[in-house]
Write an enzyme that holds these catalytic residues in place. Structure first.
Site, PDB file in Angstrom:
ATOM      1  N   LYS A   1      33.118  36.177  46.024  1.00  0.00           N
ATOM      2  CA  LYS A   1      32.269  36.879  45.056  1.00  0.00           C
ATOM      3  C   LYS A   1      32.238  36.188  43.704  1.00  0.00           C
ATOM      4  O   LYS A   1      31.187  36.088  43.058  1.00  0.00           O
ATOM      5  CB  LYS A   1      32.763  38.322  44.932  1.00  0.00           C
TER       6      LYS A   1
ATOM      7  N   GLY B   1      37.599  44.582  42.827  1.00  0.00           N
ATOM      8  CA  GLY B   1      37.873  45.659  43.768  1.00  0.00           C
ATOM      9  C   GLY B   1      38.416  46.918  43.129  1.00  0.00           C
ATOM     10  O   GLY B   1      38.226  48.023  43.645  1.00  0.00           O
ATOM     11  N   ASN B   2      39.105  46.768  41.982  1.00  0.00           N
ATOM     12  CA  ASN B   2      39.658  47.941  41.305  1.00  0.00           C
ATOM     13  C   ASN B   2      38.555  48.849  40.773  1.00  0.00           C
ATOM     14  O   ASN B   2      38.805  50.027  40.479  1.00  0.00           O
ATOM     15  CB  ASN B   2      40.571  47.505  40.153  1.00  0.00           C
TER      16      ASN B   2
ATOM     17  N   LYS C   1      39.386  33.761  53.365  1.00  0.00           N
ATOM     18  CA  LYS C   1      38.877  34.846  52.521  1.00  0.00           C
ATOM     19  C   LYS C   1      39.418  36.185  53.023  1.00  0.00           C
ATOM     20  O   LYS C   1      39.213  36.566  54.166  1.00  0.00           O
ATOM     21  CB  LYS C   1      37.348  34.864  52.546  1.00  0.00           C
TER      22      LYS C   1
ATOM     23  N   LYS D   1      39.070  33.457  40.421  1.00  0.00           N
ATOM     24  CA  LYS D   1      38.434  33.811  39.142  1.00  0.00           C
ATOM     25  C   LYS D   1      38.498  32.642  38.162  1.00  0.00           C
ATOM     26  O   LYS D   1      37.521  32.334  37.475  1.00  0.00           O
ATOM     27  CB  LYS D   1      39.102  35.059  38.558  1.00  0.00           C
TER      28      LYS D   1
END
Length: 321
Positions: A223, A15-16, A137, A285
């Site tokens: 994602k 998102g960054n 989520k 992640k």
């Protein structure tokens, strides 16, 4: 790398890379942030690798849902289903990355400039996935605790949870990705030499009905897990997870915080089992990294965009093997 395409890197941008600051949320701001990120991806392409890029879409989906709710209240317009929001953001963000990366490569005189394409993809999930019963989520904006009573009054159907120390956010179902429906098209484009943007936002979630037809469902697929599935199906030599920090840390934010540079899957799994990586931030992640390695992948790099190139040369980021 046995059976792996060592020249292909699947890069999942966080998102960054789309929203750089809390007050920089417009479409134009997003494109500016993407332009910064693709400079680093262009470096990777110029180093001789082919890339397949995925991206998040949580805040962007939240923006569309919020606009839809305002329009419904003010004008009686029909609401936009969550699954349509996922499709909309996949197309729009994919186009921005495609345009920015192609422009960057063209400015450098790189012949890959005309070989960048975005592909809208569906991802099949199980209709009876437990995620539909336990939404977890995060999507949309961050809210302060003081805003919660008003939000719950306006949106009684929303489920709100605290996202680590960053505030409160809406949570929606997040089923496990099972199949990338357009995988053959992805493979064909890569085989033809394209650098590709696909499976954006985890892909458009679909299930198979009793007639074996695909049907969209209101959910958001993680994602990183969808990117991991993509990387394994493509037999990518490298899976890169781009995030907001240079290296993964244990005891994050504590006096004994420690950066991880090169670790084995067994070591990172032990840290994961200890609860070192929260579900709302680094947890998905690490889970995706372990899934990639468990299914034949050989290396995962987790780092921020600006250190991507040097991490791939072995001089930065966190390497999990």
């Amino acid at each position: 790398m046995s059976g792996r395409n060592k020249n292909l890197a699947v890069i999942a941008i966080g998102g960054n890379s789309l929203i750089s600051k809390k007050n920089k949320k417009s479409v134009e701001d997003q494109y500016d942030a993407i332009r910064v990120t693709v400079r680093h991806i262009a470096d990777v392409i110029e180093s001789g690798r082919q890339v397949c890029i995925t991206h998040g879409n949580g805040p962007q989906v939240g923006f569309i849902l919020f606009r839809s709710e305002i329009a419904r209240k003010q004008t009686g317009m029909h609401p936009v289903p969550l699954v349509s929001c996922v499709a909309d953001t996949q197309g729009a963000i994919g186009w921005q990355i495609q345009q920015a990366l192609s422009n960057e490569l063209r400015d450098r005189g790189n012949k890959a400039a005309g070989r960048v394409i975005s592909l809208v993809t569906q991802v099949r999930v199980d209709a009876d996935d437990l995620g539909f019963d336990a939404p977890d989520k995060y999507v949309g904006e961050f809210y302060d605790e003081a805003e919660l009573p008003g939000l719950q009054a306006q949106h009684p159907e929303w489920v709100l949870k605290q996202d680590v120390d960053r505030g409160w956010r809406r949570v929606v179902p997040s089923p496990v990705p099972r199949e990338i429906v357009e995988l053959d098209a992805v493979r064909a484009l890569l085989a033809d030499g394209f650098n590709l943007i696909t499976v954006g936002g985890g892909g458009i979630p679909v299930v198979t009905d009793t007639r074996n037809d695909l049907r969209g469902v209101d959910a958001v697929i993680d994602k990183d897990l969808a990117s991991c599935l993509l990387a394994n199906e493509l037999k990518a030599g490298l899976f890169v997870i781009s995030t907001g920090v240079e290296k993964v840390c244990v005891n994050f934010g504590k006096p004994d915080q420690k950066e991880l540079f090169s670790v084995t899957a067994a070591e990172i799994r032990a840290y994961y089992d200890e609860g070192q990586f929260p579900a709302g931030s680094m947890g998905p992640k690490i889970k995706a990294a372990l899934n990639f390695l468990d299914n034949g992948g050989e290396e995962v790099i987790i780092t921020n965009p600006e250190n991507m190139k040097i991490a791939m040369s072995g001089n930065g980021g966190t390497h999990i093997k």
